[in-house]
Design a protein around this motif. Structure first.
Motif, PDB file in Angstrom:
ATOM      1  N   GLY A 142       0.888  -1.118   0.100  1.00  0.00           N
ATOM      2  CA  GLY A 142      -0.078  -0.162  -1.016  1.00  0.00           C
ATOM      3  C   GLY A 142       0.883   0.939   0.343  1.00  0.00           C
ATOM      4  O   GLY A 142       1.848   1.783   0.976  1.00  0.00           O
ATOM      5  N   ALA A 148       2.822   0.371   5.253  1.00  0.00           N
ATOM      6  CA  ALA A 148       1.392   0.125   5.184  1.00  0.00           C
ATOM      7  C   ALA A 148       0.999  -1.051   5.549  1.00  0.00           C
ATOM      8  O   ALA A 148       1.949  -2.175   5.631  1.00  0.00           O
ATOM      9  CB  ALA A 148       0.759   0.032   3.723  1.00  0.00           C
ATOM     10  N   TYR A 149      -0.232  -1.546   6.312  1.00  0.00           N
ATOM     11  CA  TYR A 149      -0.344  -2.409   6.818  1.00  0.00           C
ATOM     12  C   TYR A 149      -0.324  -3.380   5.334  1.00  0.00           C
ATOM     13  O   TYR A 149      -0.777  -2.298   4.435  1.00  0.00           O
ATOM     14  CB  TYR A 149      -2.226  -2.873   6.847  1.00  0.00           C
ATOM     15  CG  TYR A 149      -2.344  -2.509   8.734  1.00  0.00           C
ATOM     16  CD1 TYR A 149      -1.592  -2.528   9.678  1.00  0.00           C
ATOM     17  CD2 TYR A 149      -2.767  -0.956   9.042  1.00  0.00           C
ATOM     18  CE1 TYR A 149      -1.695  -2.030  11.614  1.00  0.00           C
ATOM     19  CE2 TYR A 149      -3.078  -0.136  10.031  1.00  0.00           C
ATOM     20  CZ  TYR A 149      -1.957  -0.997  11.220  1.00  0.00           C
ATOM     21  OH  TYR A 149      -2.601  -0.775  12.473  1.00  0.00           O
ATOM     22  N   SER A 150      -0.054  -4.687   5.614  1.00  0.00           N
ATOM     23  CA  SER A 150      -0.801  -5.594   4.008  1.00  0.00           C
ATOM     24  C   SER A 150      -1.932  -6.144   4.372  1.00  0.00           C
ATOM     25  O   SER A 150      -2.572  -6.201   5.706  1.00  0.00           O
ATOM     26  CB  SER A 150       0.090  -6.624   4.018  1.00  0.00           C
ATOM     27  OG  SER A 150      -0.094  -7.991   5.117  1.00  0.00           O
ATOM     28  N   ALA A 151      -2.912  -6.829   3.710  1.00  0.00           N
ATOM     29  CA  ALA A 151      -3.585  -7.699   3.670  1.00  0.00           C
ATOM     30  C   ALA A 151      -3.737  -8.878   4.958  1.00  0.00           C
ATOM     31  O   ALA A 151      -1.850  -9.013   4.631  1.00  0.00           O
ATOM     32  CB  ALA A 151      -3.759  -8.916   2.317  1.00  0.00           C
ATOM     33  N   SER A 152      -4.477  -8.851   5.806  1.00  0.00           N
ATOM     34  CA  SER A 152      -4.272  -9.557   6.585  1.00  0.00           C
ATOM     35  C   SER A 152      -3.652 -11.375   6.235  1.00  0.00           C
ATOM     36  O   SER A 152      -2.956 -11.976   7.510  1.00  0.00           O
ATOM     37  CB  SER A 152      -5.749 -10.309   7.402  1.00  0.00           C
ATOM     38  OG  SER A 152      -6.046  -9.162   7.693  1.00  0.00           O
ATOM     39  N   SER A 371      -6.957 -11.564  10.606  1.00  0.00           N
ATOM     40  CA  SER A 371      -7.108  -9.398   9.930  1.00  0.00           C
ATOM     41  C   SER A 371      -7.698  -9.635  11.529  1.00  0.00           C
ATOM     42  O   SER A 371      -7.418  -8.273  11.496  1.00  0.00           O
ATOM     43  CB  SER A 371      -8.731  -9.793   9.610  1.00  0.00           C
ATOM     44  OG  SER A 371      -9.854 -10.003  10.611  1.00  0.00           O
ATOM     45  N   ARG A 373      -4.860  -9.228  14.211  1.00  0.00           N
ATOM     46  CA  ARG A 373      -3.582  -9.027  14.501  1.00  0.00           C
ATOM     47  C   ARG A 373      -3.786  -8.105  12.946  1.00  0.00           C
ATOM     48  O   ARG A 373      -2.116  -7.915  13.007  1.00  0.00           O
ATOM     49  CB  ARG A 373      -2.994 -10.130  14.809  1.00  0.00           C
ATOM     50  CG  ARG A 373      -3.072 -10.580  13.455  1.00  0.00           C
ATOM     51  CD  ARG A 373      -1.419 -11.238  13.314  1.00  0.00           C
ATOM     52  NE  ARG A 373      -1.051 -12.254  12.103  1.00  0.00           N
ATOM     53  CZ  ARG A 373      -1.065 -12.540  10.748  1.00  0.00           C
ATOM     54  NH1 ARG A 373      -2.272 -11.287  10.306  1.00  0.00           N
ATOM     55  NH2 ARG A 373      -1.282 -14.054  10.322  1.00  0.00           N
ATOM     56  N   LEU A 374      -4.127  -7.649  12.511  1.00  0.00           N
ATOM     57  CA  LEU A 374      -4.045  -7.284  10.966  1.00  0.00           C
ATOM     58  C   LEU A 374      -2.959  -7.338   9.940  1.00  0.00           C
ATOM     59  O   LEU A 374      -3.352  -7.909   9.144  1.00  0.00           O
ATOM     60  CB  LEU A 374      -3.347  -5.821  11.004  1.00  0.00           C
ATOM     61  CG  LEU A 374      -4.239  -5.111  12.264  1.00  0.00           C
ATOM     62  CD1 LEU A 374      -3.731  -3.770  12.794  1.00  0.00           C
ATOM     63  CD2 LEU A 374      -5.691  -4.608  11.517  1.00  0.00           C
ATOM     64  N   CYS A 375      -1.708  -8.076  10.633  1.00  0.00           N
ATOM     65  CA  CYS A 375      -0.620  -8.535   9.261  1.00  0.00           C
ATOM     66  C   CYS A 375       0.095  -8.258   9.853  1.00  0.00           C
ATOM     67  O   CYS A 375       0.542  -8.290  10.998  1.00  0.00           O
ATOM     68  CB  CYS A 375      -0.466  -7.892   7.852  1.00  0.00           C
ATOM     69  SG  CYS A 375       0.420  -6.047   8.653  1.00  0.00           S
ATOM     70  N   SER A 376       0.862  -9.804   9.175  1.00  0.00           N
ATOM     71  CA  SER A 376       2.224 -10.333  10.343  1.00  0.00           C
ATOM     72  C   SER A 376       3.562  -9.411   9.641  1.00  0.00           C
ATOM     73  O   SER A 376       3.188  -8.382   8.603  1.00  0.00           O
ATOM     74  CB  SER A 376       2.279 -11.414   9.188  1.00  0.00           C
ATOM     75  OG  SER A 376       3.231 -11.595   8.049  1.00  0.00           O
ATOM     76  N   PRO A 377       4.703  -8.438  10.186  1.00  0.00           N
ATOM     77  CA  PRO A 377       6.065  -8.032   9.862  1.00  0.00           C
ATOM     78  C   PRO A 377       5.925  -8.151   8.720  1.00  0.00           C
ATOM     79  O   PRO A 377       6.061  -8.679   8.014  1.00  0.00           O
ATOM     80  CB  PRO A 377       6.417  -8.304  10.859  1.00  0.00           C
ATOM     81  CG  PRO A 377       6.539  -9.491  11.492  1.00  0.00           C
ATOM     82  CD  PRO A 377       4.981  -9.637  11.329  1.00  0.00           C
ATOM     83  N   VAL A 378       5.893  -6.466   7.753  1.00  0.00           N
ATOM     84  CA  VAL A 378       6.156  -6.349   6.303  1.00  0.00           C
ATOM     85  C   VAL A 378       7.517  -6.664   6.257  1.00  0.00           C
ATOM     86  O   VAL A 378       7.245  -7.540   4.783  1.00  0.00           O
ATOM     87  CB  VAL A 378       5.303  -5.404   5.566  1.00  0.00           C
ATOM     88  CG1 VAL A 378       5.917  -5.585   4.532  1.00  0.00           C
ATOM     89  CG2 VAL A 378       3.904  -5.020   5.855  1.00  0.00           C
TER      90      VAL A 378
END
Lengths: 522, 505
Positions: A142, A148-152, A371, A373-378
């Motif tokens: 993103g 940016a957060y990624s998809a979960s 979802s 926990r939002l996402c794993s570390p990018v």
């Protein structure tokens, strides 16, 4: 709960008796009375060891347990100038390659630097293939940013690359990126899958079969989830191999008190270092199909195979080669990470899991759960992408990459051989071949006197042994009791990761310690 | 479970089905990434495949994801991260000395001088020390002990971990946790997952979403009938409601927690995001200590911070920390053990957190550019907050409280009874119905208020004001002010929606 002031003595006694009897049945007991003296409330903490989550209390994780805590203390004492019989603490307790001096793969770190600070894309010091990988990763983030957060479930393009990697690895057996979930190390994926599986109460509570010895993440997660741990023992006499008869025995016994639903396999084995034969994997799959078990295959050491004649076979591949009767029915989750193999990038917490034949509604639940926990570390996702899509022949970084990779893996193979060889020269230590992974798990003979001494201290005998070794030599190992072992046998887990020179000294120190210890207690 | 076999072929369902899976997981809901967002992703895909829509792009105003919305990362932070990732760059003279010095310091604290090594489970020691110094500076010198600092995988990880410690008991003894309504759905999701009892206390929309101790008392007393309330969670500045708590209110909350013997959890991830005049961020820790030893030596508290919000917006790195105060030492040992199972939080996120708590100082070469970037981001966010509030309040049928802080507005929307009926007929919550229509017709992705909780009969949506950054970007090319763009879209949509459901049958 306060006694009403109007209560007479007799009723108060009755009340007390009733309260006490309920205490004995529930053991949860009476709420502590809130005593008031002069208006100040004298109460304990809100959160105490007695009223905290009881499942958390049952969690144990020896790899970072008391021995390691003592090792950290010793390091501090050394740095403060305290005299010890050793100059440094050697942490052979954990599979942390780079902490032991293993160098990261240059290409991986170049791409990560480019992704972190894209201004470097115009820098001529970086090879073109590193830049093109970085651009590809950034373009699927993103705002073109790793921030940016990624998809979960993980970045799309990374999941696609993982799927292609699995297909290549498994000789073309297809892999759908929708079945790939990027995780925070493999641990996160394993705990998430176990969480989905746990239900029921009492005799219908979910039971999960794990090998003994096991990697204590499993026992820790099961304790926390309140699931039933079902132990099946690996056969130490046969190089820690897995025996279907033993699986059947432990399953049949467990069925009396729980509902066994999952079977966990670690291949190559941790802490035991065995590599499963294709034949054995087939047997396990047949067993899982027959007994209706969800299979969990922990394959984080898939590149760490050293012994001649041994080869890594993924559960997925074997499953699909067994034909549609199995490949269309057996539910499987397999796990991989960036922390082991030749990469050893533990700190980035990258990983993935692939799920096979999972019920679609359950899959939706899994995606929803992740979802939260939002996402794993990018950065870990980016690293995972490089692991599954490394430099190809013809690309500028290819040669260097292969050279670094080969050097690391052959050094590990050499150290595996060396460890087994040296340990087997010590009387009272017997070590199976380290076919794969990163550890030896030798059996040690502990003299009866030492066992008594340990019991007096309320310690497991091998904990007593390892603690003594730490205090005397500065070598930090994990006692076998932290992984589970057959009763009356004792072991320790030692990583093969220290640099060869250091490993030689370390093995020699272990040898001398063992001889000293044996003499002292015989 | 019967294992029937027909002609030798077992005809059985899956081992793991939605009927026999973990029932707690089924109860988990997380609207911020719920059905609306899934539909938005689908629509994006359809747009790419050339499907005609009344819009050309989906605007995702559902999540506080600053960099996805075009916010630039802080240069200094990324320089240090690049240096840590590839230390060969330390020889490169295009990096400023302070960036190199920070990178060396971080690398020296890593096993094998590499961010690829595991760290201690509680986090890298020197970073915990830096966090403690930061907290002391922030709180006017109130001491912070690095032993009380735990680095985490974003703030979420730490919040879930503390909740996990607190849950016990069965039936009426089950732990109850007080959360604000509206709330950030991480809390309700974690409580569902842990099978704890959720105790709702309502924020006062008419008083700018303020927190009222009488309401806390009401919620607590009701809950005591069926569970054992042990925890009070506060989000300040508020998510999704954007209010900033006054010092007085924080004192009241602390007094309440002490009186009622509650463990306090203070979610302070938006601590730098305070925009409204007269508003100021006060940390719970600071207020607690200023209330004297009667409170500061007894009230148990955990406060949370992360790298994802404020001026950094580095969500992808999953950096964060928590500070625990007055925690029982035995429980603390259990906490340390529990976090050791997941080995360590991601080290790049730890490194980033270190930079957040230890940014360039006035005498360092990167100071000027750092301050310039930081100020610009915060000023832009303040402007977006003001603008969003103003815009929404011009739309008939939408009323919006001032966005005092954080990154969201949570306006109240009036929905005609017919729309409510229609939604119910479709089995949808009315504001979900509204937001889904908005997404389908305008390409604007919001989260319905029902995902956060709201008073019965009221409807809201959460709008991440960050999105205004992106609208501004469009407006340059369209020669169109963002104000007009969003007003036009929203007014038109809302007006049409209203009329449609008032006058059709």
């Amino acid at each position: 709960m306060k006694l009403p002031s109007s209560m007479n003595h007799g009723t108060a006694l009755l009340w007390k008796r009733r309260a006490l009897s309920s205490l004995s049945t529930t053991r949860r007991g009476l709420p502590k009375p809130k005593m008031s003296d002069n208006g100040t409330t004298s109460r304990g903490k809100v959160l105490t060891i007695d009223n905290m989550n009881p499942t958390v209390k049952k969690v144990e994780y020896a790899v970072r347990g008391p021995i390691v805590q003592r090792a950290v203390e010793l390091e501090k004492e050394l740095s403060e100038g305290m005299k010890k019989p050793f100059a440094e603490v050697i942490k052979a307790n954990i599979g942390d390659a780079q902490a032991m001096g293993q160098q990261p793969i240059t290409f991986f770190r170049q791409v990560l630097a480019l992704c972190s600070y894209p201004e470097l894309l115009s820098d001529s010091m970086f090879p073109e293939d590193a830049k093109s990988r970085a651009c590809r990763i950034l373009n699927s983030c993103g705002g073109n940013s790793m921030g940016a957060y990624s998809a979960s479930q993980g970045i799309d393009s990374v999941r696609q690359d993982v799927a292609r990697f699995i297909e290549r690895r498994d000789g073309g057996v297809p892999c759908d990126p929708d079945n790939v979930y990027l995780t925070t190390g493999a641990s996160d994926g394993i705990v998430t899958m176990l969480k989905l599986l746990v239900c029921g109460e009492g005799a219908t509570r979910t039971g999960v079969m794990i090998s003994i010895p096991q990697y204590p993440l499993y026992s820790a997660a099961l304790a926390e989830l309140g699931a039933v741990q079902i132990n099946y023992y690996l056969n130490e006499e046969k190089c820690w191999s897995l025996d279907i008869g033993e699986l059947q025995r432990s399953l049949d016994e467990a069925r009396l008190h729980c509902n066994p639903r999952a079977l966990c396999i670690i291949n190559p084995g941790n802490p035991t270092g065995q590599v499963q034969s294709r034949e054995c994997i087939e047997d396990v799959i047949r067993f899982a199909a027959k007994e209706r078990l969800f299979l969990m295959a922990d394959e984080v050491y898939q590149d760490n195979v050293y012994a001649e004649g041994c080869q890594f076979h993924s559960f997925k591949k074997v499953l699909f080669e067994m034909g549609p009767e199995y490949s269309e029915t057996v539910e499987l989750a397999s796990f991989h990470s960036t922390s082991k193999c030749y990469m050893g990038e533990c700190g980035f917490r990258g990983g993935y899991m692939e799920i096979i034949n999972m019920d679609n509604d359950v899959k939706d639940q899994l995606t929803k759960l992740l979802s939260v926990r939002l996402c794993s570390p990018v950065p870990g996702q980016a690293l995972m992408d490089l692991v599954v899509n490394p430099p190809q022949p013809g690309e500028p970084s290819y040669e260097r990459f292969i050279k670094e990779r080969t050097a690391t893996l052959s050094a590990l193979a050499e150290k595996a051989r060396l460890t087994e060889q040296v340990l087997n020269t010590v009387e009272g230590i017997r070590c199976n071949p380290v076919q794969g992974a990163m550890y030896s798990f030798p059996r040690i003979t502990i003299p009866e006197k030492a066992i008594q001494e340990a019991k007096k201290l309320g310690q497991q005998p091998d904990m007593f042994y390892c603690m003594k070794m730490l205090e005397e030599t500065g070598i930090c190992l994990v006692p076998g009791s932290g992984f589970g072992q057959r009763e009356g046998t004792y072991h320790f887990r030692m990583t093969i990761l220290p640099p060869t020179d250091k490993l030689k000294i370390l093995l020699n120190n272990v040898k001398e310690f063992h001889q000293r210890f044996t003499q002292q207690y015989s | 479970m019967s294992q029937q076999a027909v002609n030798g072929v077992p005809c059985r369902g899956k081992v793991l089905t939605v009927e026999n899976m973990n029932p707690n997981v089924k109860r988990v809901e997380y609207a911020v990434r719920g059905p609306i967002v899934q539909r938005a992703v689908q629509i994006e895909k359809e747009l790419r495949e050339g499907v005609k829509k009344p819009f050309t792009e989906v605007i995702k105003a559902n999540i506080g994801d600053a960099q996805a919305m075009g916010q630039r990362p802080i240069t200094f932070f990324r320089q240090v991260l690049a240096l840590c990732s590839y230390p060969e760059l330390l020889e490169d003279n295009k990096f400023p000395e302070d960036a190199k010095q920070r990178a060396r310091r971080i690398l020296d604290a890593c096993g094998g001088h590499s961010i690829g090594a595991y760290s201690a489970s509680q986090g890298i020691e020197c970073i915990r020390q830096d966090v403690a110094c930061y907290i002391e500076r922030r709180d006017g010198g109130i001491p912070s002990n690095p032993d009380n600092i735990y680095l985490s995988t974003g703030a979420s990880d730490a919040i879930v971990t503390i909740l996990k410690l607190l849950v016990c008991g069965e039936g009426r003894d089950r732990t109850g946790v007080m959360i604000s309504i509206p709330q950030y759905p991480l809390y309700s999701a974690a409580l569902a997952d842990l099978a704890a009892v959720q105790i709702n206390y309502y924020l006062d929309e008419d008083n700018c979403w303020s927190l009222n101790v009488a309401e806390l008392k009401r919620a607590l007393n009701e809950a005591k009938q069926h569970c054992k309330p042990r925890v009070l969670c506060i989000i300040n500045p508020g998510n999704p409601t954007g209010q900033v708590q006054s010092r007085q209110c924080i004192e009241d909350v602390i007094r309440f927690a002490k009186e009622e013997h509650l463990f306090l959890m203070a979610d302070e991830v938006y601590q730098d995001n305070v925009y409204a005049e007269g508003c100021k961020f006060h940390s719970f820790k600071k207020v607690l200590f200023e209330m004297g030893p009667e409170y500061s030596s007894t009230v148990e508290m955990a406060s949370f911070h992360s790298t994802s919000k404020c001026y950094m917006g580095e969500c992808g790195f999953r950096g964060g920390y928590m500070e625990v105060i007055n925690m029982d030492p035995e429980v603390k040992a259990q906490l340390t053990k529990l976090v050791s199972v997941r080995l360590c939080p991601p080290v790049p996120g730890q490194a980033l957190l270190d930079l957040v708590v230890n940014p360039p100082q006035p005498d360092e070469p990167s100071y000027t550019s750092f301050m310039k970037e930081r100020t610009a981001v915060l000023a832009a966010l303040a402007e977006k907050a003001r603008l969003t509030e103003e815009i929404f309040n011009t739309v008939p049928g939408i009323t919006c409280n001032p966005v005092q802080g954080a990154m969201y507005t949570f306006p109240r929307i009036t929905l005609p009874p017919k729309a409510i009926d229609k939604a119910k007929a479709e089995g949808k919550v009315p504001d979900m119905f509204y937001c889904m229509k908005l997404l389908e017709e305008e390409g604007i992705c919001l989260v319905p208020g029902s995902g956060f909780g709201q008073k019965d009969g009221t409807f809201h949506f959460r709008f991440a004001s960050l999105v205004m950054l992106i609208l501004q970007k469009y407006s340059h090319s369209l020669n169109f002010s963002p104000f007009c763009l969003i007003t036009t879209n929203f007014s038109a949509f809302h007006g049409f929606f209203f009329l449609f459901f008032c006058f059709t049958s």
